[in-house]
Design a protein around this motif. Structure first.
Motif, PDB file in Angstrom:
ATOM      1  N   ALA A 174       0.829  -1.204   0.000  1.00  0.00           N
ATOM      2  CA  ALA A 174       0.000   0.000   0.000  1.00  0.00           C
ATOM      3  C   ALA A 174       0.863   1.253   0.000  1.00  0.00           C
ATOM      4  CB  ALA A 174      -0.916   0.009   1.212  1.00  0.00           C
ATOM      5  N   THR A 175       0.410   2.258  -0.742  1.00  0.00           N
ATOM      6  CA  THR A 175       1.123   3.523  -0.795  1.00  0.00           C
ATOM      7  C   THR A 175       0.544   4.468   0.247  1.00  0.00           C
ATOM      8  OG1 THR A 175       1.476   3.242  -3.153  1.00  0.00           O
ATOM      9  CG2 THR A 175       1.731   5.448  -2.296  1.00  0.00           C
ATOM     10  N   THR A 176       1.390   5.102   1.005  1.00  0.00           N
ATOM     11  CA  THR A 176       0.954   6.070   1.994  1.00  0.00           C
ATOM     12  C   THR A 176       0.664   7.390   1.303  1.00  0.00           C
ATOM     13  OG1 THR A 176       2.389   5.023   3.610  1.00  0.00           O
ATOM     14  CG2 THR A 176       1.614   7.215   4.133  1.00  0.00           C
ATOM     15  N   THR A 177      -0.439   8.020   1.667  1.00  0.00           N
ATOM     16  CA  THR A 177      -0.737   9.329   1.117  1.00  0.00           C
ATOM     17  C   THR A 177      -0.223  10.396   2.075  1.00  0.00           C
ATOM     18  OG1 THR A 177      -2.917   9.367   2.130  1.00  0.00           O
ATOM     19  CG2 THR A 177      -2.779   8.546  -0.121  1.00  0.00           C
ATOM     20  N   ILE A 178       0.062  11.555   1.514  1.00  0.00           N
ATOM     21  CA  ILE A 178       0.517  12.705   2.290  1.00  0.00           C
ATOM     22  C   ILE A 178      -0.467  13.831   2.011  1.00  0.00           C
ATOM     23  CG2 ILE A 178       2.366  14.389   2.615  1.00  0.00           C
ATOM     24  CD1 ILE A 178       4.300  12.211   1.550  1.00  0.00           C
ATOM     25  N   THR A 179      -1.000  14.416   3.062  1.00  0.00           N
ATOM     26  CA  THR A 179      -1.936  15.521   2.910  1.00  0.00           C
ATOM     27  C   THR A 179      -1.246  16.809   3.331  1.00  0.00           C
ATOM     28  OG1 THR A 179      -3.770  14.042   3.396  1.00  0.00           O
ATOM     29  CG2 THR A 179      -4.197  16.391   3.572  1.00  0.00           C
ATOM     30  N   ASN A 188      10.530  10.509   0.496  1.00  0.00           N
ATOM     31  CA  ASN A 188       9.197  11.082   0.275  1.00  0.00           C
ATOM     32  C   ASN A 188       9.033  12.368   1.073  1.00  0.00           C
ATOM     33  OD1 ASN A 188       8.358   9.084  -1.491  1.00  0.00           O
ATOM     34  ND2 ASN A 188       7.752   7.753   0.175  1.00  0.00           N
ATOM     35  N   TYR A 197       0.447  11.323  -3.533  1.00  0.00           N
ATOM     36  CA  TYR A 197       0.746   9.901  -3.577  1.00  0.00           C
ATOM     37  C   TYR A 197       2.197   9.770  -4.031  1.00  0.00           C
ATOM     38  CZ  TYR A 197      -4.323   9.778  -3.599  1.00  0.00           C
ATOM     39  OH  TYR A 197      -5.643   9.974  -3.289  1.00  0.00           O
TER      40      TYR A 197
END
Length: 84
Positions: free
Chosen positions: A2-7, A22, A14
């Motif tokens: 799974a790819t971690t999202t960054i907000t 990252n 993504y």
């Protein structure tokens, strides 16, 4: 995997699996080309940079966000980048 999202304040990001790190650096450039192939090593940049698939929050526009530690790298990228 799974790819971690960054907000962030302006984007939902993504990370690219090719990023060495990252990190969302201070100098940022949104490209409204979600399918453009961007290979950052081809630009021969001086400092670290990272690439993200991005959704811009203001208008939900999809694209890519390239972030740079150095302003000179951003200027070089902008000069050399041409979308597919």
């Amino acid at each position: 995997m799974a790819t971690t999202t960054i907000t962030t304040e302006h984007y939902l990001l993504y990370p690219s699996p090719r990023n060495a790190q990252n990190v969302v650096f201070a100098h940022q450039l949104f490209l409204p080309y979600p399918y453009a192939l961007i290979h950052l090593p081809d630009f021969d940049l001086s400092g670290p940079c990272s690439l993200f698939a991005a959704c811009r929050k203001t208008d939900q526009k999809m694209g890519q966000l390239v972030t740079f530690e150095l302003a000179q790298d951003q200027a070089r990228f902008e000069r050399l980048f041409t979308p597919d």
